[in-house]
Design a protein around this motif. Structure first.
Motif, PDB file in Angstrom:
ATOM      1  N   TYR A 195       0.931  -1.312  -0.306  1.00  0.00           N
ATOM      2  CA  TYR A 195       0.059  -0.142   0.278  1.00  0.00           C
ATOM      3  C   TYR A 195       0.718   0.946  -0.227  1.00  0.00           C
ATOM      4  N   SER A 196       1.625   1.433   0.738  1.00  0.00           N
ATOM      5  CA  SER A 196       2.858   2.088   0.987  1.00  0.00           C
ATOM      6  C   SER A 196       3.063   3.146  -0.242  1.00  0.00           C
ATOM      7  N   ARG A 205       0.787   4.252  -2.647  1.00  0.00           N
ATOM      8  CA  ARG A 205       0.305   5.300  -2.107  1.00  0.00           C
ATOM      9  C   ARG A 205       2.066   7.089  -2.633  1.00  0.00           C
ATOM     10  N   ASP A 221       0.812   7.539  -6.138  1.00  0.00           N
ATOM     11  CA  ASP A 221      -0.795   7.971  -6.013  1.00  0.00           C
ATOM     12  C   ASP A 221      -1.235   6.968  -7.329  1.00  0.00           C
ATOM     13  N   ALA A 231      -2.150   4.798  -4.984  1.00  0.00           N
ATOM     14  CA  ALA A 231      -3.179   3.852  -3.909  1.00  0.00           C
ATOM     15  C   ALA A 231      -4.360   3.740  -4.293  1.00  0.00           C
TER      16      ALA A 231
END
Ligand code: SAM
Length: 373
Positions: free
Chosen positions: A348-349, A352, A355, A357
């Motif tokens: 996930y990170s 993120r 951009d 996520a």
């Protein structure tokens, strides 16, 4: 129903663990789809906490109408110990008890005692630790040590009493947490990690006072770590402009106390470590927002009611409780765990940062107070 009550089903989606996963992985080391091993299990023992930190359990949501899990839904100590034993057979070396506030779980030292008997796949004791807000630590430190706990991590978001009382939002004083840290050191639970979540506009001015205090009074016996405020869960109203990048934390400290970088001690370590150049101990920074470390993530998280989450930012857990409360054999549960981990591809990170996520329409993310930090 009070409009602010969050229905459990929204944030606690679960998919059933495969009941008859292939039986060809009874035990042994596991790799996920990105080649990451499973070495670290965080076990949440309660979804309750006596603090209401706005970034984690904001008062407006976790109020008197909030529906916590009923006692019968919680995994028992025997169930937790069984799962932990099976994870150890699959290569887990480190177990961290968390919550909620783990010291609120009745007779937590009884659970520690059971977990301390477990061994890794190669016959070593597990690395057994616990993360706490420190509020009950002065009372519990001796008993936890006697039960077999090795270390503790204490969360503390500032030294200034007014700032800290506002952060925990229940008017809890700094002095009592410091007394907990002292009791833990005296009991032999060191070296202690102290975690400070840094939120720009709330407690960033506490970075230097915290660094000065722990250097001066504890040297190498306490490692202070600064955590970037993360977009976990769905209730804290996270905004990127409230994140103070770790690079800035390091720069502020280094301007007063020169620092040199240290090598990671273990693969998958969450913190980047820095030593005070004058030998006054070390600090760490956990930069999950500005420098994602998904690539090395070897952690699984077991919720209070037995759901296995493969990422702090996950929306869905894999429900192990039906297996635990049925006649499933150890071999069947081992296979289910293997199947789940081998299917894991979460990062996930990293997404993120790109951009990419999941957007707001994606299923609601689980709360940190539910699966632990
Ligand atoms: N009650 C225990 C404690 O205070 O350490 C254990 C549970 S708490 C959820 C674990 C850690 O997660 C704490 O250090 C807390 O500050 C951190 N945490 C909670 N929400 C966070 C967020 N949004 N960003 C960064 N850290 C967070």
């Amino acid at each position: 129903m009070n409009a602010r009550v969050i229905p459990l089903v929204d944030e606690r989606r679960a998919v059933a663990a495969p009941p008859d996963a292939p039986a060809h992985t009874p035990a042994g080391l596991l790799l996920d789809r990105l080649g990451r091993p499973l070495t670290d299990l965080r076990i949440s023992v309660t979804d309750r906490c006596n603090f209401r930190c706005s970034y984690c359990m904001p008062k407006e949501v976790f109020d008197k109408d909030y529906r916590y899990l009923p006692h019968g839904a919680l995994l028992s100590f025997e169930e937790i110990t069984r799962v932990a034993r099976l994870f150890a057979a699959h290569g887990v070396r480190k177990i961290r008890l968390t919550g909620g506030e783990p010291l609120l779980r009745k007779n937590i030292e009884g659970l520690v005692e059971q977990l301390a008997q477990l061994r890794t796949a190669d016959g070593q004791p597990l690395d057994l630790t616990l993360t706490t807000n420190g509020s009950l630590l002065a009372r519990k430190a001796q008993a936890l040590k006697a039960a077999g706990l090795q270390r503790v991590t204490v969360s503390l978001d500032g030294l200034d009493d007014a700032v800290f009382r506002a952060m925990n939002d229940v008017d809890f004083p700094v002095a009592d947490v410091l007394a907990g840290i002292d009791a833990a050191l005296a009991a032999g639970l060191g070296p202690i990690k102290v975690n400070m979540v840094v939120k720009r506009g709330s407690n960033a001015q506490e970075i230097l006072p915290m660094a000065r205090h722990f250097r001066q009074h504890y040297g190498g016996r306490v490692v202070l770590r600064f955590i970037e405020y993360m977009d976990v869960g769905a209730t804290n109203g996270w905004r990127m402009d409230e994140v103070l990048p770790s690079a800035e934390v390091v720069a502020r400290i280094a301007a007063e106390f020169p620092l040199r970088p240290l090598e990671a001690t273990t693969p998958g370590e969450t913190a980047q470590r820095w030593a005070y150049a004058d030998g006054g101990g070390e600090i760490g920074v956990i930069s999950s927002v500005t420098q994602a470390f998904c690539r090395d993530c070897s952690r699984a998280r077991l919720s209070t009611e037995g759901r296995l989450y493969l990422c702090l930012f996950a929306s869905r857990g894999h429900d192990l409780k039906p297996l635990l409360r049925s006649q499933a054999s150890d071999a069947q549960i081992l296979s289910a765990i293997a199947h789940i981990w081998q299917g894991r591809a979460d990062r996930y990170s990293e997404l993120r940062a790109l951009d990419a996520a999941p957007d707001a329409a994606a299923p609601r993310r689980v709360e940190m107070s539910y699966i632990g930090g």
